[in-house]
Design a protein around this motif. Structure first.
Motif, PDB file in Angstrom:
ATOM      1  N   MET A 133     124.487  23.804  22.076  1.00  0.00           N
ATOM      2  CA  MET A 133     124.296  23.088  20.805  1.00  0.00           C
ATOM      3  C   MET A 133     122.993  23.449  20.080  1.00  0.00           C
ATOM      4  O   MET A 133     122.835  23.136  18.896  1.00  0.00           O
ATOM      5  CB  MET A 133     124.352  21.583  21.054  1.00  0.00           C
ATOM      6  CG  MET A 133     125.782  21.064  21.170  1.00  0.00           C
ATOM      7  SD  MET A 133     125.807  19.325  21.633  1.00  0.00           S
ATOM      8  CE  MET A 133     125.191  18.573  20.110  1.00  0.00           C
ATOM      9  N   TYR A 177     123.104  24.966  16.648  1.00  0.00           N
ATOM     10  CA  TYR A 177     123.644  24.000  15.662  1.00  0.00           C
ATOM     11  C   TYR A 177     122.554  23.013  15.268  1.00  0.00           C
ATOM     12  O   TYR A 177     122.459  22.594  14.118  1.00  0.00           O
ATOM     13  CB  TYR A 177     124.856  23.266  16.249  1.00  0.00           C
ATOM     14  CG  TYR A 177     126.071  24.143  16.394  1.00  0.00           C
ATOM     15  CD1 TYR A 177     126.347  24.786  17.597  1.00  0.00           C
ATOM     16  CD2 TYR A 177     126.915  24.363  15.309  1.00  0.00           C
ATOM     17  CE1 TYR A 177     127.445  25.622  17.724  1.00  0.00           C
ATOM     18  CE2 TYR A 177     128.009  25.194  15.424  1.00  0.00           C
ATOM     19  CZ  TYR A 177     128.286  25.819  16.633  1.00  0.00           C
ATOM     20  OH  TYR A 177     129.371  26.655  16.751  1.00  0.00           O
ATOM     21  N   ILE A 178     121.713  22.656  16.223  1.00  0.00           N
ATOM     22  CA  ILE A 178     120.618  21.704  15.921  1.00  0.00           C
ATOM     23  C   ILE A 178     119.550  22.400  15.074  1.00  0.00           C
ATOM     24  O   ILE A 178     118.976  21.797  14.156  1.00  0.00           O
ATOM     25  CB  ILE A 178     120.063  21.101  17.234  1.00  0.00           C
ATOM     26  CG1 ILE A 178     121.126  20.188  17.854  1.00  0.00           C
ATOM     27  CG2 ILE A 178     118.778  20.296  16.962  1.00  0.00           C
ATOM     28  CD1 ILE A 178     120.844  19.689  19.233  1.00  0.00           C
ATOM     29  N   GLU A 194     120.228  24.540  12.768  1.00  0.00           N
ATOM     30  CA  GLU A 194     120.807  24.443  11.408  1.00  0.00           C
ATOM     31  C   GLU A 194     120.607  23.039  10.839  1.00  0.00           C
ATOM     32  O   GLU A 194     120.200  22.866   9.689  1.00  0.00           O
ATOM     33  CB  GLU A 194     122.311  24.744  11.448  1.00  0.00           C
ATOM     34  CG  GLU A 194     122.672  26.202  11.427  1.00  0.00           C
ATOM     35  CD  GLU A 194     124.185  26.421  11.304  1.00  0.00           C
ATOM     36  OE1 GLU A 194     124.976  25.499  11.618  1.00  0.00           O
ATOM     37  OE2 GLU A 194     124.571  27.533  10.898  1.00  0.00           O
TER      38      GLU A 194
END
Lengths: 100, 100, 100, 100
Positions: B84, B87-88, B90
């Motif tokens: 993840m 994604y974090i 982003e």
């Protein structure tokens, strides 16, 4: 409908000024249309969010330009002959909304 | 051009979802055109600034809707199979821009 | 009193992490005290406002640090075993407050 | 160090005004200390973030109060005898920082 001190600026905008503002707004309008296309072609959320931030920043610049112009022209003009308090009431309402 | 994790959401948007977003964006586009008319008819600065604040608020709602959808669908989907952290990365870029 | 998912982070903070956060907060506390002295010695408004902006910026950094840490540790930890929706509810509440 | 138009307000603050501002700032100082205790007792991130938002809101109120006072007193006072442009330069710098 909100009431304002005037319908028009105390010092009318020059044609060049109006055209420059309209040009910026037309670009922002185009950016909003661009985002609609991104949504319709189901583009990645973070990609779209990057574009909405760009529009927010462009709108903020228009706001700062309008605010500065208002203070340098309308506020200064009013200060020569009128009580400034109602103008400052208006300004504080605008600034508290802009800061959000 | 900024690089993103994906071109499309990990969970495609439903038609109804896309239409609801497009409808909001079309309204915002109309509001931007409305401000152009106010500038062209040289309306009072504070009046125009009240309208730009309304557009900023409408755009913020679109942003929050996109962000929430991204977290509930893409982030959760990614968490099942992927690391993840990117994604974090982003998300933090987006949140730091939104908070401005 | 607001209810939260937990009393403590799902992944406890390291001593070094806590000390770094405390150090920043002590500096902010000192800045707030500094502003009190400016008010007591009747310093110019714009001077004081420059300092309050500095505190807002410092607090924003602390917020971004806390938010990022929460996502990378608690959210990722929760995603391994729990339903993420309630955590995303919490995140959206925080992000909507931070963006103000 | 930033240069300002004045060291003191053009219209000195009343004692009651100074005391009211100091009281708010003391409360904010206490809130910052409270967050330090939360960090030291390793409280949940979202709980702490809720408190930092409360401090940001309290600081924003102090800022709006200072800004309004500056406009109603210093700006109006300056407008009677001085060129307002340098004061508007200062105001625009402040407003662009506050809006962040």
């Amino acid at each position: 409908m909100e009431e304002f001190m005037h319908d028009q600026p105390l010092v009318p905008r020059e044609d060049a000024e109006r055209e420059a503002l309209s040009k910026r707004l037309r670009r922002i309008e185009g950016q909003v249309r661009g985002i609609q296309k991104m949504v319709e072609s189901d583009r990645y959320c973070v990609d779209i969010l990057t574009q909405t931030s760009a529009i927010q920043a462009a709108l903020k610049q228009v706001e700062m330009q309008l605010l500065e112009r208002h203070m340098r022209k309308c506020l200064v003009h009013a200060s020569e002959t009128e009580d400034m308090d109602p103008y400052i009431d208006e300004l504080m309402t605008i600034v508290s909304r802009i800061k959000k």
